[in-house]
Design an enzyme around this catalytic site. Structure first.
Site, short mmCIF file in Angstrom:
data_model
loop_
_atom_site.label_atom_id
_atom_site.label_comp_id
_atom_site.label_asym_id
_atom_site.label_seq_id
_atom_site.Cartn_x
_atom_site.Cartn_y
_atom_site.Cartn_z
N ILE A 1 0.82 -1.23 0.00
CA ILE A 1 0.00 0.00 0.00
C ILE A 1 0.85 1.26 0.00
O ILE A 1 0.33 2.35 -0.18
CB ILE A 1 -0.97 0.03 1.21
CG1 ILE A 1 -0.21 -0.23 2.52
CG2 ILE A 1 -2.11 -0.94 1.04
CD1 ILE A 1 -1.03 0.07 3.75
N GLY A 2 2.12 1.13 0.19
CA GLY A 2 2.93 2.34 0.19
C GLY A 2 4.40 2.00 0.30
O GLY A 2 4.78 0.84 0.42
N GLY B 1 7.80 2.96 2.44
CA GLY B 1 8.39 3.64 3.59
C GLY B 1 9.87 3.86 3.35
O GLY B 1 10.39 3.45 2.31
N GLU B 2 10.53 4.46 4.32
CA GLU B 2 11.95 4.75 4.12
C GLU B 2 12.77 3.46 4.08
O GLU B 2 13.73 3.34 3.35
CB GLU B 2 12.45 5.64 5.27
CG GLU B 2 13.84 6.17 4.98
CD GLU B 2 14.58 6.61 6.23
OE1 GLU B 2 13.98 6.62 7.32
OE2 GLU B 2 15.78 6.94 6.10
N GLY C 1 11.51 0.23 3.50
CA GLY C 1 10.99 -0.87 2.68
C GLY C 1 9.51 -0.65 2.40
O GLY C 1 8.95 0.41 2.70
N GLU C 2 8.89 -1.69 1.85
CA GLU C 2 7.48 -1.54 1.47
C GLU C 2 6.57 -1.54 2.69
O GLU C 2 6.87 -2.17 3.70
CB GLU C 2 7.07 -2.70 0.57
CG GLU C 2 7.61 -2.54 -0.84
CD GLU C 2 7.57 -3.83 -1.63
OE1 GLU C 2 7.49 -4.90 -1.00
OE2 GLU C 2 7.62 -3.74 -2.86
N VAL C 3 5.44 -0.84 2.53
CA VAL C 3 4.39 -0.91 3.55
C VAL C 3 3.25 -1.71 2.91
O VAL C 3 2.82 -1.41 1.80
CB VAL C 3 3.89 0.49 3.97
CG1 VAL C 3 2.85 0.37 5.07
CG2 VAL C 3 5.06 1.35 4.42
N LYS D 1 4.99 -2.79 8.04
CA LYS D 1 6.15 -2.10 7.48
C LYS D 1 7.28 -3.10 7.45
O LYS D 1 7.56 -3.76 8.45
CB LYS D 1 6.54 -0.92 8.37
CG LYS D 1 5.56 0.23 8.31
CD LYS D 1 6.10 1.44 9.05
CE LYS D 1 5.22 2.64 8.80
NZ LYS D 1 5.76 3.86 9.39
N ASP E 1 7.68 16.33 13.83
CA ASP E 1 7.30 16.30 12.40
C ASP E 1 5.79 16.17 12.26
O ASP E 1 5.28 15.41 11.44
CB ASP E 1 8.01 15.12 11.71
CG ASP E 1 7.99 15.27 10.19
OD1 ASP E 1 7.59 16.35 9.70
OD2 ASP E 1 8.35 14.30 9.49
P1 AMP Z 1 5.41 5.71 6.53
O1 AMP Z 1 6.67 4.94 6.32
O2 AMP Z 1 4.89 5.59 7.91
O3 AMP Z 1 5.48 7.12 6.05
O4 AMP Z 1 4.30 4.95 5.59
C1 AMP Z 1 4.29 5.04 4.18
C2 AMP Z 1 2.84 5.00 3.67
O5 AMP Z 1 2.25 3.75 4.04
C3 AMP Z 1 1.96 6.06 4.31
O6 AMP Z 1 1.97 7.25 3.60
C4 AMP Z 1 0.59 5.41 4.26
O7 AMP Z 1 -0.01 5.64 2.99
C5 AMP Z 1 0.90 3.94 4.40
N1 AMP Z 1 0.73 3.52 5.80
C6 AMP Z 1 1.66 3.58 6.80
N2 AMP Z 1 1.14 3.11 7.92
C7 AMP Z 1 -0.13 2.75 7.66
C8 AMP Z 1 -1.22 2.22 8.45
N3 AMP Z 1 -1.05 1.95 9.74
N4 AMP Z 1 -2.38 2.00 7.85
C9 AMP Z 1 -2.55 2.29 6.53
N5 AMP Z 1 -1.59 2.79 5.75
C10 AMP Z 1 -0.39 3.03 6.31
#
Ligand code: AMP
Length: 960
Positions: free
Chosen positions: A626-627, A629-630, A632-634, A652, A745
């Protein structure tokens, strides 16, 4: 054998006899006609009368039986045998037939016709004349030649005449023809001979007929019974199974049978055959039903015409096919008409009551020709955009039912508050599921109202003291909005009291020792209170010993105790500070939970495992990315811990090939997050460090980050909803600041939103905070900083405090109220720093209630001590939610001319005649070209909703 002339003395007599036979046969004809049926049952093996040439039977001795020709009643020549050796004693004259092959026969009939002379009428024959003769037979498998051995013959009978005649018997009235019949059998060889022994009689053997009887093939009850030879005994009945004629079948448990009697008659029919489906009986056969007709079962007698909306083009059909668009339900017999699905229900109306929706409709105009119409409802929840509609799931209740509805109404309960739903009501009948045509339904799209939260659950007594009880609980499954507080009702007998708590735990003080208290808790949102959870009875601890009891009342002792306790705590703090650098010993004061910086742990793994639960990787199911992160994949996925229900989670992952430092930094977020437990702070489920990939498992926030969520749903929320979100973020921040954690932040991109629009603070890191934020830039003071969100003192002196988080919170407020607009639009970071330093502040976003903008401005006080605390911010927002009137936007704000980036002492900016003039006044003339390019030359431009974004771009900031 050649015929020869008779002796003169006897000739007239015998000739007369033959004539009599002729007459007699003639008279018998009528009789034969009657017996046709009987004759039809006979298979003749020998009929002497039928042969007109010499019979050539064997006669022995030669002067015995003589073959003589005569005429029958039709003057047809016949062959007879005569003997009349009455004068000589000891006669033994044999006459033997030719070999008679018996065929299938078992029981043989021998019919003799003869005349016999009365001995009394013959003078001088006393003692030698006889009036009988003997009948014999011999069985052989083939002809045995022309010799005749008496001892090989078996006697059948002695034949006597019923009537003999005398010389004077002439004329028709004195007929003396005798007919005798004998039966022989059962026979076992292939054939036999008959023999006639004369011992001195005067006989004329007029005819010898040998036959057996058969039941001839017939069709009875649509079954064919084959030719059947009668049984060997007189009384035997031969049972024969019938075979159904073509296109007929045996009736169930009633196969056709008949019995062939010894007389060759079919007797006692049992069972029958019936024409198969598609055929009907005509005479002794089955004929196919004609076109346009059918016969569905063999049980039916007749073919029937095809029912309505059906047809067939073939003969012999058992059913008719439905016309296009018409169907037959599986339970429909072929005799009923083909039908079609009903049309859509009519006049669908709805009524919304908070989170319940009632629908009513009228029956369809066309029931499709059936009377089994029911209704079904399809519920879809649309997450703000219609194309994102998903089935409602099992949590929605339907009364009386979701499908199979007989009545024209239904109520859906337990819907989510403030949610969009689409309901489709479809009329269905027995053939709806067979139809491949488009579904016809009536539909409504509905937004539910607000609703009180559901019950809190899992109320646990954390600590029971003499005078206090500490409780904790789980937030309601369906908050239906943002929970602003919980109400704890408790009472001792009739004395009811109340306490309020912002979080999911509370300590109730000032209770009596050894006393049973009853507790009930309920949640509060802008929609009001939910229902209380079930009662929980807790008894406070017993009264302590006299010394301690008196210490609760004796101030001297209290002071002494406090002093001692204080000293101990101080010693612990000092010790903790020294040791803490090495072992990160946490010193906690009763009632306060303090954030512990994981960096103070020498072994970061210890920190992770102190604050985060190690999960078994087999409990985690990764579903999709779904996304990014710094580290790896989320991903999103499911977590199923033993004994707990499965929950959605975000996972994460740490990408492969990481360094030890990256691993430490990655898990650091878990070490921080694991210390928090608040409904507005994203919750850590646990970590997987003992397998690969290393994972951090967090509660799943369905709507992702707040900034993109708001941009996606621009203008779709009420102010109350937006303030509800802000209230949640403020509550989360209050909790974090209370724990001594500074976020550094805080920005809408670091807030996550769940499916109930609950906002939770996320993105916890240390140095990483700044490293992974694309908004962060290096400043002159060193390190990266997200300039637009950061308080001036943090930018300038790296002075990060909860007060600098409050500044950032003000920016988040602005982001929320402007639906994700970028703070300070496309101004450069340097310009932003400069403008802020000069006292300029962001203006109120469009439609933003002034009270909220004022709160933003308060957060952006230059002097951080002047800024409100998060606790106060939560209080202010709660007040606003409770009094929605304070959130009303003053008339005209929508079309307001924009607050320019200007200090508040500037005269009324509406006096500017052009955008250029205004930009000059705010020392921002370098933006003139941008404004002109965007088509904003004058300040009066009225803005349509489509121009909303442009409107905000032209907005300035207010100087403090
Ligand atoms: P982050 O590394 O926390 O910035 O996460 C990267 C992306 O993953 C975020 O912008 C969200 O779109 C998604 N994400 C992170 N944590 C969650 C979560 N608990 N539930 C749903 N999406 C998440």
């Amino acid at each position: 054998m050649a015929s020869r002339s008779l002796s003169p003395s006897l000739t007239p007599c015998l000739w007369i006899t033959v004539s009599v036979v002729c007459v007699c046969l003639q008279l018998l004809c009528g009789h034969v006609a009657c017996g046709d049926a009987q004759n039809a049952r006979e298979v003749i093996l020998l009929d002497s009368k039928a042969q007109q040439t010499d019979l050539e039977w064997i006669s022995y001795p030669p002067n015995g039986w003589e073959e003589i020709s005569g005429l029958d009643e039709n003057y047809t020549p016949i062959r007879t045998y005569q003997v009349c050796q009455v004068m000589e004693p000891n006669q033994n004259n044999w006459l033997r037939t030719n070999w008679i092959e018996k065929g299938d026969a078992q029981r043989i009939f021998v019919e003799l016709k003869f005349t016999l002379r009365d001995c009394n009428s013959l003078p001088g024959v006393v003692g030698t004349c006889k009036e009988t003769f003997n009948l014999y037979y011999q069985e052989t498998d083939s002809e045995v030649g022309r010799s005749l051995r008496e001892n090989q013959y078996v006697k059948i009978d002695t034949i006597a005449a019923d009537e003999s005649f005398t010389q004077g018997d002439l004329g028709e009235r004195k007929m003396k023809l005798n007919t005798e019949e004998r039966i022989i059998g059962p026979l076992s060889r292939r054939g036999f001979y008959l023999a006639f022994q004369d011992v001195g009689a005067c006989i004329a053997l007029v005819s010898v007929k040998v036959y057996y009887k058969k039941c001839w093939s017939i069709i009875e009850n649509l079954a064919t019974f084959p030719d059947t030879v009668t049984g060997s005994e007189f009384s035997s009945l031969v049972e024969v199974e019938g075979v159904c004629v073509s296109d007929a079948e045996e009736e169930a448990d009633n196969s056709p049978k008949m019995h062939c009697s010894a007389q060759g008659e079919w007797l006692v029919p049992i069972g029958k055959c019936i024409c198969k489906a598609g055929f009907h009986q005509k005479g002794d056969s089955c004929e196919p039903c004609g076109r346009g007709f059918y016969k569905s079962s063999s049980q039916d007698l007749q073919c029937s015409r095809c029912p309505a909306h059906s047809f067939n083009d073939l003969e012999g059909s058992w059913r008719c096919d439905c016309e296009d668009g018409y169907y037959r339900a599986f339970s429909d017999p072929p005799s009923v008409a083909c039908t079609r699905p009903p049309s859509a229900p009519q006049n669908l109306v709805y009524n919304i009551n908070q989170t319940s929706v009632s629908l009513e409709w009228n029956p369809p105009a066309d029931t499709g020709g059936r009377n089994d119409v029911t209704y079904r409802v399809i519920c879809r929840r649309c997450t703000w955009e219609p194309e994102e509609c998903v089935p409602c799931g099992p949590n929605v209740g339907f009364s009386p039912a979701q499908s199979g509805l007989v009545d024209t109404f239904v109520t859906m309960m337990d819907l989510l508050a403030h949610a969009n739903y689409t309901f489709e009501v479809e009329a269905v009948n027995g053939v709806s599921d067979l139809s491949r045509t488009q579904r016809l339904f009536a539909a409504v799209s509905i937004a539910t109202g607000q609703a009180a939260p559901s019950q809190v659950s899992q109320v646990i007594k954390e600590k029971v003291q003499q005078r206090s009880i500490q409780l904790s609980w789980q937030e309601p499954q369906q908050p239906n909005g943002v929970i602003t507080e919980y109400e704890i009702k408790y009472y001792e007998k009739a004395l009811e009291q109340e306490l309020r708590s912002k979080s999911t735990s509370a300590t109730v003080n000032n209770l009596k020792p050894s006393t049973a208290y009853v507790f009930q808790i309920r949640a509060f949102t802008e929609a009001g209170y939910g229902t209380y959870c079930p009662r929980l009875e807790i008894t406070t601890k017993e009264e302590a010993t006299a010394a301690i009891v008196s210490s609760e009342q004796n101030p001297v002792i209290i002071i002494a105790v406090v002093a001692v306790a204080g000293t101990i705590i101080l010693v612990f703090m000092v010790f903790g500070f020294i040791i803490g650098r090495r072992y990160a010993l946490a010193v906690k004061f009763p009632g306060t939970k303090t954030y512990i910086d994981p960096e103070t742990y020498e072994d970061p793994n210890r920190a992770v495992h102190q604050f985060a639960k190690e999960l078994d990787a087999s409990c985690i199911k990764i579903e999709r990315v779904i996304g990014a992160g710094e580290f790896g994949e989320v991903c999103s996925g499911r977590l199923k811990l033993p004994g707990k229900r499965e929950v959605s989670v975000a996972i994460k992952t740490l990408k492969v090939g990481y360094t030890e430092k990256q691993r430490r930094d990655f898990l650091c977020e878990a070490s921080i997050m694991g210390q928090f437990d608040h409904p507005n702070v994203v919750h850590l489920e646990g970590v997987v460090t003992r397998g690969k990939p290393v994972m951090i498992v967090i509660e799943y926030m369905e709507n992702g980050s707040l900034d993109s969520f708001l941009r996606k749903h621009d203008g779709q929320f009420t102010v109350i909803q937006l303030v509800g979100m802000l209230r949640g973020i403020a509550a989360g921040m209050r909790y974090l600041s209370d724990m001594g954690y500074v976020h550094r932040d805080l920005a809408a991109r670091n807030i996550l939103v769940n499916s109930n629009l609950v906002c939770k603070v996320s993105d916890f890191g240390l140095s990483r905070v700044i490293d992974d934020d694309p908004e962060a830039v290096y400043t002159t003071t060193g390190g990266k900083i997200p300039v637009r969100w950061t308080a001036p003192e943090a930018i300038q002196f790296r002075k990060f405090t909860s007060a600098s988080d409050v500044w950032s919170y003000g920016i988040v407020m602005w982001e929320v109220m402007s639906y994700g607009e970028r703070p300070y639009w496309d101004m450069s970071n340097q310009d932003v720093i400069k403008a802020i330093e000069e006292g300029y502040r962001l203006p109120a976003p469009m439609d933003c209630p002034p009270g909220l903008h004022q709160l933003m401005l308060d957060c952006w006080q230059k002097d951080r001590a002047e800024r409100p605390k998060f606790d106060q911010i939560v209080g202010i927002l709660d007040k606003m939610i409770r009094n929605p009137n304070t959130l009303k936007t003053p008339v005209g704000t929508c079309t307001r001319p924009i607050s320019p980036l200007l200090d508040q002492s500037t005269p009324d900016f509406t006096t500017f005649r052009s955008v250029g003039e205004w930009l000059e006044a705010i020392k921002m003339e370098r933006y003139r070209d941008n404004f002109t390019a965007a088509g904003y030359g004058s300040l009066e431009s009225t803005k349509t909703p489509d121009q909303r974004r442009a409107t905000v771009v032209t907005a300035g900031a207010t100087k403090m």
